[in-house]
Design an enzyme around this catalytic site. Structure first.
Site, mmCIF file in Angstrom:
data_model
loop_
_atom_site.group_PDB
_atom_site.id
_atom_site.type_symbol
_atom_site.label_atom_id
_atom_site.label_comp_id
_atom_site.label_asym_id
_atom_site.label_seq_id
_atom_site.Cartn_x
_atom_site.Cartn_y
_atom_site.Cartn_z
ATOM 1 N N ASN A 33 59.721 64.286 36.643
ATOM 2 C CA ASN A 33 60.292 64.062 36.134
ATOM 3 C C ASN A 33 61.044 62.918 36.258
ATOM 4 O O ASN A 33 61.324 62.777 36.766
ATOM 5 C CB ASN A 33 61.388 64.369 35.198
ATOM 6 C CG ASN A 33 60.282 65.350 33.861
ATOM 7 O OD1 ASN A 33 59.367 64.614 32.400
ATOM 8 N ND2 ASN A 33 60.816 66.576 33.543
ATOM 9 N N PHE A 36 62.278 59.749 30.650
ATOM 10 C CA PHE A 36 61.215 60.001 31.806
ATOM 11 C C PHE A 36 60.200 58.735 30.917
ATOM 12 O O PHE A 36 59.099 58.653 31.512
ATOM 13 C CB PHE A 36 60.557 61.106 31.900
ATOM 14 C CG PHE A 36 60.145 61.988 30.471
ATOM 15 C CD1 PHE A 36 59.295 61.600 29.346
ATOM 16 C CD2 PHE A 36 60.845 63.287 30.381
ATOM 17 C CE1 PHE A 36 58.835 62.137 28.058
ATOM 18 C CE2 PHE A 36 61.118 63.192 29.375
ATOM 19 C CZ PHE A 36 60.109 63.135 27.838
ATOM 20 N N TYR A 92 64.949 73.975 28.957
ATOM 21 C CA TYR A 92 63.409 74.021 29.137
ATOM 22 C C TYR A 92 63.217 73.681 30.617
ATOM 23 O O TYR A 92 64.799 72.858 31.303
ATOM 24 C CB TYR A 92 62.811 72.367 28.720
ATOM 25 C CG TYR A 92 62.189 71.953 28.875
ATOM 26 C CD1 TYR A 92 60.843 72.468 28.765
ATOM 27 C CD2 TYR A 92 61.823 71.091 29.869
ATOM 28 C CE1 TYR A 92 59.053 72.028 28.768
ATOM 29 C CE2 TYR A 92 60.688 70.293 30.257
ATOM 30 C CZ TYR A 92 59.300 70.864 29.539
ATOM 31 O OH TYR A 92 57.973 70.715 30.076
ATOM 32 N N GLU A 96 53.434 66.119 23.668
ATOM 33 C CA GLU A 96 53.209 64.529 24.477
ATOM 34 C C GLU A 96 52.546 64.115 23.912
ATOM 35 O O GLU A 96 51.725 63.133 24.077
ATOM 36 C CB GLU A 96 53.303 64.708 26.125
ATOM 37 C CG GLU A 96 53.958 65.334 26.324
ATOM 38 C CD GLU A 96 53.897 65.915 27.794
ATOM 39 O OE1 GLU A 96 52.531 65.154 28.527
ATOM 40 O OE2 GLU A 96 54.487 66.839 28.858
ATOM 41 N N TYR A 145 48.133 17.773 30.664
ATOM 42 C CA TYR A 145 49.308 18.660 30.988
ATOM 43 C C TYR A 145 49.227 19.752 31.679
ATOM 44 O O TYR A 145 50.913 20.067 32.202
ATOM 45 C CB TYR A 145 48.458 19.498 29.455
ATOM 46 C CG TYR A 145 48.921 18.653 27.623
ATOM 47 C CD1 TYR A 145 48.846 17.523 27.573
ATOM 48 C CD2 TYR A 145 48.147 19.703 26.780
ATOM 49 C CE1 TYR A 145 49.168 16.935 26.690
ATOM 50 C CE2 TYR A 145 48.528 19.556 26.265
ATOM 51 C CZ TYR A 145 48.914 17.815 26.136
ATOM 52 O OH TYR A 145 48.952 17.763 24.325
ATOM 53 N N HIS A 203 50.147 69.777 38.541
ATOM 54 C CA HIS A 203 50.172 68.656 38.412
ATOM 55 C C HIS A 203 49.474 67.758 39.756
ATOM 56 O O HIS A 203 49.992 66.372 39.185
ATOM 57 C CB HIS A 203 52.292 68.102 37.945
ATOM 58 C CG HIS A 203 52.002 68.796 36.774
ATOM 59 N ND1 HIS A 203 52.151 70.435 36.698
ATOM 60 C CD2 HIS A 203 52.623 68.545 35.664
ATOM 61 C CE1 HIS A 203 52.521 70.907 35.340
ATOM 62 N NE2 HIS A 203 53.201 69.494 35.059
ATOM 63 N N ARG A 224 52.031 17.277 33.855
ATOM 64 C CA ARG A 224 53.113 17.080 32.820
ATOM 65 C C ARG A 224 54.111 17.877 32.060
ATOM 66 O O ARG A 224 55.469 18.025 32.067
ATOM 67 C CB ARG A 224 52.704 15.767 32.107
ATOM 68 C CG ARG A 224 53.751 15.476 31.089
ATOM 69 C CD ARG A 224 53.318 14.711 29.644
ATOM 70 N NE ARG A 224 52.232 14.339 29.879
ATOM 71 C CZ ARG A 224 50.974 14.337 27.959
ATOM 72 N NH1 ARG A 224 52.433 14.361 26.888
ATOM 73 N NH2 ARG A 224 50.347 14.536 27.964
#
Length: 519
Positions: free
Chosen positions: A196, A328, A54, A412, A280, A84, A283
């Site tokens: 990646n 990844f 791949y 994906e 609170y 990309h 404290r």
């Protein structure tokens, strides 16, 4: 300058930040270079053997069944950077982009990615010379690696995209020419190895660990100042109380608060008063601040794991042994980043409550912390700003990691959205720093109404610093100017530095556990 050896030494969060700031130089030593070269040659064997692996001789994502000829394996890698590069929005900060470069080198230098020595040398050149790629902030789903931002990060290797040099943006090709550098021709697997990984998420996580740590330290310091202004009790910070509910963060905060208040004349002045217990927000500082500390510890631990991990795919153990896996995937960081966002927001919530408490006119303080309330509104409206900011933070607490939108034609089909988790945590931290500046404004004003009594040494040193920049409020003025001045003291680190210096001078231990550091 000290050297850090990429790929063979453990990289801490503090060291990564030091490389980014130029205090430490990252290098490839002999051992690392051998591993890188070996992995690179194993990829070449795969190409020559024409064994389908791949991303080396196949297409990407849903195109993984498409074979790529040996002669096109290099073109495939440059194409992936171009196709990309789809990020949108404003550029991320130069520091975060530089951290992406640093963490990518650390991952690739471990020798499982088939990257060439020449390519890594060029990436290190960008780091060393502060030629930082322009990376848009949006476009990653945080699963197939941070594909879009990493593609933009490495376009300059091809002479494409833009880079920051100083404060200006320039075409990457032009800057390479100025330095007599040629664009690289990527070899098999290199483009995929570059994009990646989780380095976008990771870089934001590194900065978040640093910034949230500062916010936590600030919360204890300013909270102690507010407690003194309100004449609250230090008894809830007794170590015995927290030893019987021993959360690390809670015990750490209680110790810090006790140390900050030790020796305070203000505290001693009401030791025998008839106030049974405080609200609170005073404290329960150890429990609330401490819970956020625990979340910070978790984020720090997982960020350091990721810093020293290989997040590539496929991973090359040898030419005969490659594994297509999911290292990844950003989920391991997405979840703690979302957790840390809630933890950060809580610091703002409790800080806002202390601001409100100081404005009520209780415990001997004038209403709205001004003697002339009526003609003067005093510190009425700054708490409106804290209210607005804490509400904005609450809207940002929805976990991005709870969502997943399938991508890549369903290949994906589960993604982390951790890139969004990282970015919105920093928006929350931006707001926290302003909320804390406003609480510091209130606490400093409240302390002045306790004069002539003095607080503890660290608190007095911090109060003196505040008064150098923001005078006591006698009448109304443009309070945004005061808020911005105090905000600068917080984000510059000057206030914490003054606190640390005062603590050292008076032998006060504010940091009793190295686990709460970033180195």
């Amino acid at each position: 300058m000290n050297d850090f050896n990429y790929g063979v030494e453990h990289l801490s969060i503090g060291t990564a930040l030091d490389i980014a700031s130029g205090k430490v130089r990252g290098v490839i030593n002999h051992d690392s270079a051998e591993k890188i070269t070996t992995s690179w040659k194993e990829v070449e064997k795969i190409v020559h053997a024409q064994k389908p692996v791949y991303g080396i001789n196949t297409g990407f994502g849903p195109l993984c069944d498409t074979s790529i000829s040996e002669k096109d394996t290099s073109l495939l890698q440059s194409n992936i950077l171009k196709s990309h590069s789809v990020g949108v929005g404003k550029p991320i900060s130069q520091e975060v982009a530089k951290l992406m470069l640093i963490t990518k080198v650390q991952a690739l230098a471990q020798g499982y990615s088939g990257i060439s020595p020449k390519t890594l040398e060029r990436v290190i050149w960008h780091i060393d010379n502060d030629v930082i790629p322009v990376v848009p902030e949006k476009g990653s789903v945080g699963a197939s690696g941070d594909l879009a931002p990493l593609a933009h990060l490495f376009l300059p290797l091809l002479g494409l995209g833009e880079v920051f040099v100083g404060d200006g943006k320039h075409p990457a090709g032009k800057i390479l020419q100025q330095h007599n550098l040629e664009p690289l021709v990527l070899g098999p697997k290199e483009g995929l190895a570059l994009i990646n990984g989780t380095q976008f998420i990771l870089a934001f996580a590194i900065k978040a660990v640093e910034r949230l740590n500062n916010a936590l330290n600030m919360a204890d310091l300013i909270g102690a100042m507010s407690l003194e202004g309100l004449m609250g009790s230090s008894r809830p910070f007794d170590a015995r109380l927290h030893a019987i509910r021993p959360y690390k963060g809670t015990m750490h905060v209680a110790q810090r608060l006790a140390a900050l208040l030790d020796g305070s004349a203000v505290n001693c002045a009401h030791a025998d008063c008839n106030r049974v217990q405080d609200p609170y927000s005073l404290r329960c500082m150890p429990q609330v601040h401490g819970a956020s500390r625990n979340a910070w510890l978790h984020l720090k631990e997982l960020t350091e794991v990721e810093l020293n991990s290989v997040t590539d795919n496929p991973v090359v153990f040898s030419a005969e042994d490659t594994i297509s896996g999911g290292n990844f995937h950003g989920q391991p960081l997405a979840l703690p980043l979302d957790y840390a966002t809630v933890a950060a927001a809580e610091l703002g919530n409790i800080s806002d409550r202390r601001c409100y408490l100081m404005s009520e006119g209780r415990y001997g303080l004038p209403k709205l912390l001004t003697n002339g309330a009526g003609l003067n509104s005093g510190l009425m409206i700054p708490q409106y700003t804290t209210a607005a900011l804490v509400t904005e933070n609450k809207t940002l607490c929805f976990p991005a990691s709870a969502d997943s939108v399938p991508t890549s034609l369903g290949q994906e089909d589960h993604v982390s959205m951790g890139s969004i988790s990282g970015r919105k945590l920093h928006i929350v931290l931006d707001n926290i720093e302003y909320i804390q500046a406003i609480e510091l404004l209130y606490a400093s004003q409240a302390l002045d109404f306790r004069r002539p009594l003095l607080s503890a040494p660290v608190i007095e040193a911090c109060h003196q610093l505040v008064r150098k920049h923001v005078p006591f409020i006698n009448e109304d003025r443009i309070f945004s100017e005061d808020i911005n001045a105090l905000h600068q003291l917080i984000i510059s680190g000057e206030l914490l530095q003054v606190a640390d210096n005062a603590a050292k001078k008076h032998n006060i231990n504010l940091n009793n556990d190295d686990e709460f550091g970033i180195y």
